[in-house]
Design a protein around this motif. Structure first.
Motif, PDB file in Angstrom:
ATOM      1  N   ILE A  42      10.938  -4.784  -5.446  1.00  0.00           N
ATOM      2  CA  ILE A  42       9.684  -4.149  -5.853  1.00  0.00           C
ATOM      3  C   ILE A  42       9.917  -2.701  -6.255  1.00  0.00           C
ATOM      4  CG2 ILE A  42       7.350  -3.569  -5.096  1.00  0.00           C
ATOM      5  CD1 ILE A  42       7.594  -5.900  -3.107  1.00  0.00           C
ATOM      6  N   ALA A  43      10.707  -1.987  -5.456  1.00  0.00           N
ATOM      7  CA  ALA A  43      10.964  -0.575  -5.747  1.00  0.00           C
ATOM      8  C   ALA A  43      11.745  -0.405  -7.038  1.00  0.00           C
ATOM      9  CB  ALA A  43      11.721   0.060  -4.586  1.00  0.00           C
ATOM     10  N   LEU A  44      12.712  -1.275  -7.280  1.00  0.00           N
ATOM     11  CA  LEU A  44      13.517  -1.164  -8.495  1.00  0.00           C
ATOM     12  C   LEU A  44      12.712  -1.458  -9.748  1.00  0.00           C
ATOM     13  CD1 LEU A  44      16.827  -2.819  -7.224  1.00  0.00           C
ATOM     14  CD2 LEU A  44      16.428  -0.392  -7.694  1.00  0.00           C
ATOM     15  N   SER A  45      11.617  -2.200  -9.602  1.00  0.00           N
ATOM     16  CA  SER A  45      10.751  -2.483 -10.751  1.00  0.00           C
ATOM     17  C   SER A  45       9.755  -1.358 -11.006  1.00  0.00           C
ATOM     18  CB  SER A  45      10.003  -3.803 -10.531  1.00  0.00           C
ATOM     19  OG  SER A  45       9.121  -3.702  -9.426  1.00  0.00           O
ATOM     20  N   GLY A  46       9.752  -0.343 -10.134  1.00  0.00           N
ATOM     21  CA  GLY A  46       8.923   0.833 -10.371  1.00  0.00           C
ATOM     22  C   GLY A  46       7.564   0.820  -9.726  1.00  0.00           C
ATOM     23  N   HIS A  47       7.252  -0.186  -8.900  1.00  0.00           N
ATOM     24  CA  HIS A  47       5.944  -0.267  -8.273  1.00  0.00           C
ATOM     25  C   HIS A  47       5.848   0.657  -7.051  1.00  0.00           C
ATOM     26  CE1 HIS A  47       5.889  -4.044 -10.617  1.00  0.00           C
ATOM     27  NE2 HIS A  47       4.579  -3.853 -10.635  1.00  0.00           N
ATOM     28  N   ASP A  48       4.631   1.110  -6.763  1.00  0.00           N
ATOM     29  CA  ASP A  48       4.382   1.900  -5.564  1.00  0.00           C
ATOM     30  C   ASP A  48       4.446   1.009  -4.326  1.00  0.00           C
ATOM     31  OD1 ASP A  48       4.034   3.955  -7.274  1.00  0.00           O
ATOM     32  OD2 ASP A  48       1.940   4.354  -6.788  1.00  0.00           O
ATOM     33  N   ILE A  49       4.892   1.585  -3.207  1.00  0.00           N
ATOM     34  CA  ILE A  49       5.140   0.784  -2.002  1.00  0.00           C
ATOM     35  C   ILE A  49       4.651   1.524  -0.766  1.00  0.00           C
ATOM     36  CG2 ILE A  49       6.963  -0.086  -0.453  1.00  0.00           C
ATOM     37  CD1 ILE A  49       8.593  -0.764  -2.893  1.00  0.00           C
ATOM     38  N   ILE A  50       4.026   0.788   0.144  1.00  0.00           N
ATOM     39  CA  ILE A  50       3.795   1.237   1.511  1.00  0.00           C
ATOM     40  C   ILE A  50       4.695   0.370   2.383  1.00  0.00           C
ATOM     41  CG2 ILE A  50       2.133   1.467   3.390  1.00  0.00           C
ATOM     42  CD1 ILE A  50      -0.061   1.696   1.291  1.00  0.00           C
ATOM     43  N   GLY A  51       5.755   0.952   2.921  1.00  0.00           N
ATOM     44  CA  GLY A  51       6.744   0.187   3.678  1.00  0.00           C
ATOM     45  C   GLY A  51       6.638   0.461   5.159  1.00  0.00           C
ATOM     46  N   GLN A  52       6.625  -0.604   5.940  1.00  0.00           N
ATOM     47  CA  GLN A  52       6.486  -0.478   7.390  1.00  0.00           C
ATOM     48  C   GLN A  52       7.504  -1.365   8.088  1.00  0.00           C
ATOM     49  OE1 GLN A  52       2.498  -1.214   8.712  1.00  0.00           O
ATOM     50  NE2 GLN A  52       2.979  -0.963  10.879  1.00  0.00           N
ATOM     51  N   ARG A 211      -3.688   5.263  -0.233  1.00  0.00           N
ATOM     52  CA  ARG A 211      -3.981   4.614  -1.507  1.00  0.00           C
ATOM     53  C   ARG A 211      -4.603   5.573  -2.521  1.00  0.00           C
ATOM     54  NH1 ARG A 211      -3.460  -0.972  -1.156  1.00  0.00           N
ATOM     55  NH2 ARG A 211      -3.254  -1.774   0.980  1.00  0.00           N
ATOM     56  N   ARG A 212      -5.130   6.695  -2.050  1.00  0.00           N
ATOM     57  CA  ARG A 212      -5.694   7.680  -2.974  1.00  0.00           C
ATOM     58  C   ARG A 212      -4.633   8.248  -3.890  1.00  0.00           C
ATOM     59  NH1 ARG A 212      -8.298  12.027   0.796  1.00  0.00           N
ATOM     60  NH2 ARG A 212      -8.056  13.191  -1.165  1.00  0.00           N
ATOM     61  N   TYR A 213      -3.404   8.268  -3.403  1.00  0.00           N
ATOM     62  CA  TYR A 213      -2.322   8.897  -4.153  1.00  0.00           C
ATOM     63  C   TYR A 213      -1.389   7.873  -4.802  1.00  0.00           C
ATOM     64  CZ  TYR A 213      -3.902  12.477  -0.913  1.00  0.00           C
ATOM     65  OH  TYR A 213      -4.681  13.325  -0.184  1.00  0.00           O
ATOM     66  N   MET A 214      -1.761   6.614  -4.770  1.00  0.00           N
ATOM     67  CA  MET A 214      -0.859   5.570  -5.246  1.00  0.00           C
ATOM     68  C   MET A 214      -1.557   4.674  -6.253  1.00  0.00           C
ATOM     69  SD  MET A 214       0.861   4.652  -1.530  1.00  0.00           S
ATOM     70  CE  MET A 214       2.434   4.094  -2.159  1.00  0.00           C
ATOM     71  N   SER A 215      -0.768   3.957  -7.019  1.00  0.00           N
ATOM     72  CA  SER A 215      -1.294   3.043  -8.022  1.00  0.00           C
ATOM     73  C   SER A 215      -0.962   1.608  -7.634  1.00  0.00           C
ATOM     74  CB  SER A 215      -0.683   3.370  -9.394  1.00  0.00           C
ATOM     75  OG  SER A 215      -1.084   2.415 -10.367  1.00  0.00           O
ATOM     76  N   GLN A 216      -1.967   0.892  -7.183  1.00  0.00           N
ATOM     77  CA  GLN A 216      -1.824  -0.524  -6.783  1.00  0.00           C
ATOM     78  C   GLN A 216      -0.571  -0.745  -5.926  1.00  0.00           C
ATOM     79  OE1 GLN A 216      -1.909  -2.487 -10.658  1.00  0.00           O
ATOM     80  NE2 GLN A 216      -4.122  -2.764 -10.496  1.00  0.00           N
ATOM     81  N   PRO A 217      -0.496  -0.078  -4.782  1.00  0.00           N
ATOM     82  CA  PRO A 217       0.715  -0.193  -3.955  1.00  0.00           C
ATOM     83  C   PRO A 217       0.838  -1.564  -3.301  1.00  0.00           C
ATOM     84  CG  PRO A 217      -0.984   1.010  -2.770  1.00  0.00           C
ATOM     85  CD  PRO A 217      -1.516   0.794  -4.157  1.00  0.00           C
ATOM     86  N   THR A 218       2.078  -1.962  -3.081  1.00  0.00           N
ATOM     87  CA  THR A 218       2.379  -3.180  -2.342  1.00  0.00           C
ATOM     88  C   THR A 218       2.684  -2.795  -0.896  1.00  0.00           C
ATOM     89  OG1 THR A 218       3.315  -4.232  -4.302  1.00  0.00           O
ATOM     90  CG2 THR A 218       3.902  -5.177  -2.163  1.00  0.00           C
ATOM     91  N   HIS A 219       1.977  -3.415   0.054  1.00  0.00           N
ATOM     92  CA  HIS A 219       2.187  -3.117   1.473  1.00  0.00           C
ATOM     93  C   HIS A 219       3.193  -4.113   2.032  1.00  0.00           C
ATOM     94  CE1 HIS A 219       0.198  -1.906   5.566  1.00  0.00           C
ATOM     95  NE2 HIS A 219       1.518  -1.809   5.568  1.00  0.00           N
ATOM     96  N   ILE A 220       4.337  -3.594   2.473  1.00  0.00           N
ATOM     97  CA  ILE A 220       5.416  -4.440   2.985  1.00  0.00           C
ATOM     98  C   ILE A 220       5.580  -4.197   4.474  1.00  0.00           C
ATOM     99  CG2 ILE A 220       7.893  -4.930   2.889  1.00  0.00           C
ATOM    100  CD1 ILE A 220       7.869  -4.024  -0.009  1.00  0.00           C
ATOM    101  N   ARG A 221       5.548  -5.268   5.250  1.00  0.00           N
ATOM    102  CA  ARG A 221       5.836  -5.185   6.680  1.00  0.00           C
ATOM    103  C   ARG A 221       7.007  -6.114   6.974  1.00  0.00           C
ATOM    104  NH1 ARG A 221       0.938  -5.468  10.805  1.00  0.00           N
ATOM    105  NH2 ARG A 221       2.734  -4.946  12.100  1.00  0.00           N
TER     106      ARG A 221
END
Length: 509
Positions: A42-52, A211-221
């Protein structure tokens, strides 16, 4: 999410640059941990991420490898065609100096063969070396908010070329104390940037704010099968109800536990950290402390001595809980009950890292039982009523494999460590009495921090001006127990300041 598991894949399977893969392999890192395997595509494709993911499970390389993959290095053919060659392309913001140093080291090691330049920017050090590095050119900047903003406002740090921005320990960075500084930094970066937030704990309110500072982030747990609890299954948890008057005696026996290696002891206050360190040294243990009253040189001296084994006990306040990544830490001791479950997770997460096992021991005062009850309930530890325990309690010796003959002093035959004084104290261009305080003494215990300002009580954000007019913005730990403020201050040298009465702008008689 159907990402390859560490057993099935290597970093090269994700299309990572061969020189990054080679640099990681040189350090024995071949297969990604779950958080890395899930994050990389996901990160290599340039998407925003919330990683936990739990502390010690590899979050740094989860965002670090994508950063290094996307950076245009000086040796790349397209480097000279960049609009501003040598201007930072990636920014990692961390809440503490120790964490910034740790992240920088990991990124520097992984990017060394590509020639990627990583610079660490934080307060407590002289400005000039950091400014010189920025002038020479860097690809990745890792730093704490206060010094980053100082250099940005002075025109030395330009963020217009940032492609990737990471907030490490994002729940702390987006806490109220840091939010204004984070927003200042974000405002200077391009809207098209990739944003990644990583932390072990990510409350729902923080996710909403992020999410205010991100564009359609993917939340990864990321979780490992069989380790679904909030604490790491590989860490054995022991909790004892201990009396304050017996704690040091009890601790001295705990430190003689079977197979104990490097050990971190956490306290809530700086005064306690300094006092416990003194007590342990007097009892023959090789100990050093790290807390806000020490200058940056002394803090780094203690960490180097700990990493090299010259001391095997590090007594720290929570300023270090999110930044110490030392291999082979076998035991963590909560000398004082943590403030909350997040602090407990970050403290105990200093052991049992990268698939290893560890032991976490928590000493709970009678007054802290309500606080412990909330932590136990939140983390589902199953220890609502810790057993009453003293330095002579048989179950303490049995639980930790302590020799029944152990006393409150380390036997002379076991005193084999060189000690803190064997580690050189580096001159970082600091000012102030505590800046050069690497050993014991009153400089460690003052109510002023190493940057010359008063600590804010209650753990809020600390800001102070250094000798060049700069500012440091980091979380501070409480200076002392209630009622101790008066005797914890350090008086400056020289004659006391004289005050003159005036009336209407003229001296009064």
């Amino acid at each position: 999410m159907n990402a390859p598991t560490p057993a099935e894949s290597t970093f090269s399977d994700f299309g990572i640059h061969p020189q990054i893969v080679e640099a990681l392999a040189d350090r024995g890192i071949v297969s990604p941990f779950p958080i890395q395997a899930m994050t990389l595509p996901i990160a290599l494709s340039g998407h925003d991420i919330i990683g936990q993911a739990k502390t010690g499970t590899g979050k740094t390389l989860g965002f670090g490898v994508p950063i290094l993959q996307k950076v245009v290095a000086p040796g790349d053919a397209e480097f000279e065609s960049l609009p501003f060659p040598g201007r930072p392309q990636a920014l990692v913001v961390a809440p503490t100096r120790e964490l910034a140093n740790q992240v920088s080291t990991d990124l520097r090691n992984a990017g060394v063969k590509r020639g990627i330049r990583v610079e660490t920017i934080y307060g407590g050090r002289a400005f000039e070396p950091q400014i010189d590095a920025l002038k020479r050119g860097v690809e990745v900047v890792v730093g704490t908010p206060g010094r980053l903003i100082d250099l940005m406002q002075q025109g030395h740090l330009r963020l217009s070329s940032i492609r990737t921005l990471v907030l490490d320990e994002a729940d702390e960075m987006l806490d109220l104390g840091f939010l204004p500084d984070v927003e200042k930094l974000l405002a200077q970066t391009p809207a098209s940037r990739q944003t990644m937030l990583f932390s072990a704990t990510m409350p729902g309110a923080i996710v909403t704010l992020a999410r205010r500072y991100m564009s359609q982030p993917t939340h990864i747990r990321a979780q490992v099968e069989g380790d679904e609890g909030q604490t790491v299954a590989a860490i054995a948890q022991f909790v004892y109800r201990a009396h304050a008057m017996d704690k040091v005696e009890l601790l001295a026996r705990v430190l003689q536990a079977k197979d104990r290696g490097l050990t971190i002891i956490f306290s809530r206050t700086k005064r306690t950290a300094a006092k416990v360190t003194d007590e342990l040294i007097d009892r023959g243990f090789a100990a050093a402390s790290i807390h806000g009253d020490l200058g940056q040189g002394a803090r780094e001296q203690a960490l180097r001595a700990f990493r090299s084994g010259k001391v095997d006990i590090l007594v720290a306040t929570d300023v270090a809980a999110r930044g110490i990544d030392v291999e082979n830490v076998t035991h963590v001791v909560n000398y004082q009950c943590p403030e909350d479950e997040k602090t407990y997770l970050h403290r105990t997460g200093r052991t049992g890292r990268a698939g290893l096992t560890g032991v976490a021991i928590t000493l709970v005062d009678w007054d802290d039982m309500p606080r412990w009850g909330l932590i136990n309930k939140s983390l589902e530890l199953g220890i609502p009523e810790p057993p009453e325990t003293y330095s002579s309690s048989e179950h303490l010796f049995a639980d930790l494999g302590i020799d029944p003959k152990a006393t409150g002093r380390l036997p002379r035959a076991s005193r084999t460590r060189a000690g803190l004084d064997a580690e050189e104290l580096e001159d970082l261009g600091e000012t102030g009495k505590s800046a050069k305080s690497g050993g014991r003494g009153r400089e460690q215990r003052g109510g002023h921090d190493s940057r010359g300002g008063r600590d804010s009580r209650g753990g809020g954000e600390h800001r102070s001006r250094d000798s060049r007019g700069g500012r440091s913005s980091e979380r501070s730990e409480p200076s002392s127990a209630p009622g101790a403020a008066a005797d914890s201050e350090v008086k400056t040298s020289g004659a006391p300041r004289q005050r003159r009465r005036t009336r209407g702008g003229k001296p009064s008689a």
